[in-house]
Enzyme design. Structure first.
Site, PDB file in Angstrom:
ATOM      1  N   ASP A  76      71.718  49.171  65.180  1.00 44.81           N
ATOM      2  CA  ASP A  76      71.851  50.593  63.721  1.00 44.81           C
ATOM      3  C   ASP A  76      71.360  51.948  63.505  1.00 44.81           C
ATOM      4  O   ASP A  76      72.035  53.009  64.458  1.00 44.81           O
ATOM      5  CB  ASP A  76      72.006  49.512  62.840  1.00 44.81           C
ATOM      6  CG  ASP A  76      72.255  50.604  61.765  1.00 44.81           C
ATOM      7  OD1 ASP A  76      72.892  51.663  61.253  1.00 44.81           O
ATOM      8  OD2 ASP A  76      71.751  49.929  59.715  1.00 44.81           O
ATOM      9  N   ASP A 100      69.932  41.699  58.840  1.00 44.88           N
ATOM     10  CA  ASP A 100      69.498  43.105  58.811  1.00 44.88           C
ATOM     11  C   ASP A 100      68.198  42.938  58.548  1.00 44.88           C
ATOM     12  O   ASP A 100      67.553  43.275  57.434  1.00 44.88           O
ATOM     13  CB  ASP A 100      70.592  44.074  57.974  1.00 44.88           C
ATOM     14  CG  ASP A 100      70.124  45.650  58.246  1.00 44.88           C
ATOM     15  OD1 ASP A 100      69.177  46.420  59.482  1.00 44.88           O
ATOM     16  OD2 ASP A 100      70.904  46.260  57.712  1.00 44.88           O
ATOM     17  N   LYS A 143      77.459  54.365  61.543  1.00 47.71           N
ATOM     18  CA  LYS A 143      77.957  54.932  60.313  1.00 47.71           C
ATOM     19  C   LYS A 143      78.367  56.244  60.298  1.00 47.71           C
ATOM     20  O   LYS A 143      77.663  56.847  61.349  1.00 47.71           O
ATOM     21  CB  LYS A 143      77.061  55.074  59.234  1.00 47.71           C
ATOM     22  CG  LYS A 143      76.215  53.327  58.537  1.00 47.71           C
ATOM     23  CD  LYS A 143      74.857  53.753  57.760  1.00 47.71           C
ATOM     24  CE  LYS A 143      74.773  51.991  57.613  1.00 47.71           C
ATOM     25  NZ  LYS A 143      73.706  51.199  58.912  1.00 47.71           N
ATOM     26  N   LYS A 183      70.331  40.781  54.271  1.00 40.98           N
ATOM     27  CA  LYS A 183      68.972  41.661  54.540  1.00 40.98           C
ATOM     28  C   LYS A 183      67.439  40.871  54.240  1.00 40.98           C
ATOM     29  O   LYS A 183      67.182  40.268  54.131  1.00 40.98           O
ATOM     30  CB  LYS A 183      69.046  42.717  52.953  1.00 40.98           C
ATOM     31  CG  LYS A 183      69.869  43.883  53.180  1.00 40.98           C
ATOM     32  CD  LYS A 183      70.077  44.759  54.295  1.00 40.98           C
ATOM     33  CE  LYS A 183      70.546  45.989  54.288  1.00 40.98           C
ATOM     34  NZ  LYS A 183      70.691  46.818  55.377  1.00 40.98           N
ATOM     35  N   ASN A 205      66.444  46.266  59.261  1.00 44.33           N
ATOM     36  CA  ASN A 205      66.315  47.821  59.285  1.00 44.33           C
ATOM     37  C   ASN A 205      64.854  48.170  59.980  1.00 44.33           C
ATOM     38  O   ASN A 205      64.055  49.195  59.847  1.00 44.33           O
ATOM     39  CB  ASN A 205      65.767  48.022  57.734  1.00 44.33           C
ATOM     40  CG  ASN A 205      67.678  47.946  57.395  1.00 44.33           C
ATOM     41  OD1 ASN A 205      67.955  46.954  56.069  1.00 44.33           O
ATOM     42  ND2 ASN A 205      68.621  48.775  57.485  1.00 44.33           N
ATOM     43  N   GLU A 220      70.722  42.430  63.212  1.00 41.07           N
ATOM     44  CA  GLU A 220      70.711  43.636  63.322  1.00 41.07           C
ATOM     45  C   GLU A 220      69.364  44.653  62.984  1.00 41.07           C
ATOM     46  O   GLU A 220      68.654  44.164  62.445  1.00 41.07           O
ATOM     47  CB  GLU A 220      71.658  44.387  61.925  1.00 41.07           C
ATOM     48  CG  GLU A 220      72.114  45.842  62.559  1.00 41.07           C
ATOM     49  CD  GLU A 220      72.801  45.981  60.927  1.00 41.07           C
ATOM     50  OE1 GLU A 220      72.706  47.273  60.576  1.00 41.07           O
ATOM     51  OE2 GLU A 220      73.646  45.690  60.574  1.00 41.07           O
TER      52      GLU A 220
END
Length: 332
Positions: A194, A140, A218, A109, A142, A166
């Site tokens: 994502d 990632d 997901k 992250k 986000n 990501e």
């Protein structure tokens, strides 16, 4: 949604749990989930608390599929998974990785609010140092970076041989622009989408705009395994099945999704039970030699009792389920 069971059936077998996290994740210290029991087994309804009812209703659809319909046939008996390193200090990375058995792929992250790019680089560098050159390391963000910030960050992180980055930016358009910019910069680091898949009104725009090389799927936010499989087929891009910080009940749905894919090129982000300080099943869905076996994960009565949420939180979740059930019934 067709075949929505009556609300009374859902509420009758519902249990609400609150499980502490080993490390704060997404700004929370406990993970809350409502578990439902149906004729096919157990399902998990755990949209994050800030999500609105329209978005949360898809999570309920996924829980209903798991508990009332079950999952499609599996094409494999186990799925490879990655370790997940939260936005911890570099000195804490070794302790996090020690909880993952045999994982040769790691998702790190980055872009955590209040942290610096230097902290991200140090964290990724430590992962690479510990696992060596043969490991796959992905990051990632986000969607937290602007296009300019993403170009700067990827340039700094590319030295650690990234598997992919990501959701570096928030919008599909920005992902497409970044992908083109990185190619011009001589940094063809793959882009994974994502949030642009699971939170978009039209997830197929990722394909149409050439915005990603990989899609992250997901199950719960997309309404279940079957709905997610259709999106993967329509996108035509390699898929990485990931979790939403689920208990083992929810992880079982992600594993079923990964097991049902025609092709599985990448390790999946389904090892996140290791981030929880407890679980509702006797044998948690955690990686062994880098793999998670395909199976269901029924919760144990004593563990449901141990992690039972406070009455106020249970009432909150039951009211949320009731509202989301009404939305599913209306749209069905």
């Amino acid at each position: 949604m067709s075949d929505v069971p009556p609300l009374s059936e859902l509420l009758a077998g519902a249990r609400v749990v609150s499980i502490p996290l080993r490390v704060r994740f997404r700004g929370v210290a406990h993970r809350e989930a409502l578990l439902v029991s149906g004729p096919a087994g157990w399902g998990e309804f755990a949209p994050f608390v800030e999500y609105g009812d329209a978005e949360a209703a898809r999570w309920l659809a996924a829980a209903i599929e798991a508990a009332w319909s079950g999952f499609p046939p599996a094409r494999r008996t186990s799925v490879p998974v990655n370790a997940t390193v939260p936005a911890v200090a570099a000195a804490e990375v070794a302790g996090v990785l020690a909880r993952y058995d045999g994982c040769s792929t790691v998702k790190v992250k980055v872009a955590e609010a209040g942290q610096s790019l230097a902290a991200d680089v140090a964290r990724v560098a430590r992962v690479r140092e510990l696992l060596g050159p043969r490991a796959r390391v992905r990051v990632d963000a986000n969607g937290a970076w602007s296009l300019t910030q993403a170009r700067t960050a990827v340039r700094a992180l590319a030295a650690y041989d990234l598997d992919y980055v990501e959701q570096p930016c928030r919008t599909v358009e920005e992902l497409a622009q970044l992908r083109e910019a990185l190619a011009r910069d001589g940094l063809p680091v793959p882009i994974a989408a994502d949030e642009s898949i699971r939170k978009a009104a039209d997830p197929l725009r990722v394909r149409e705009l050439g915005a990603a090389d990989v899609i992250v799927i997901k199950v719960a936010p997309l309404g279940g395994v079957r709905a997610a499989l259709r999106i993967v087929a329509d996108c035509g891009l390699p898929a990485v099945v990931s979790s939403a910080l689920d208990t083992s009940v929810g992880i079982a749905a992600g594993v079923a999704m990964a097991a049902a894919l025609p092709d599985l090129e990448h390790a999946c982000g389904l090892g996140t039970v290791e981030l929880l300080g407890g679980d509702v099943v006797a044998e948690p869905m955690v990686p062994v030699a880098g793999q998670i076996a395909v199976r269901r994960a029924p919760p144990q009565a004593e563990l449901l009792e141990r992690w039972a949420a406070e009455p106020e939180r249970e009432s909150w979740w039951r009211a949320r389920l009731t509202r989301c059930h009404a939305l599913l019934t209306r749209t069905g």
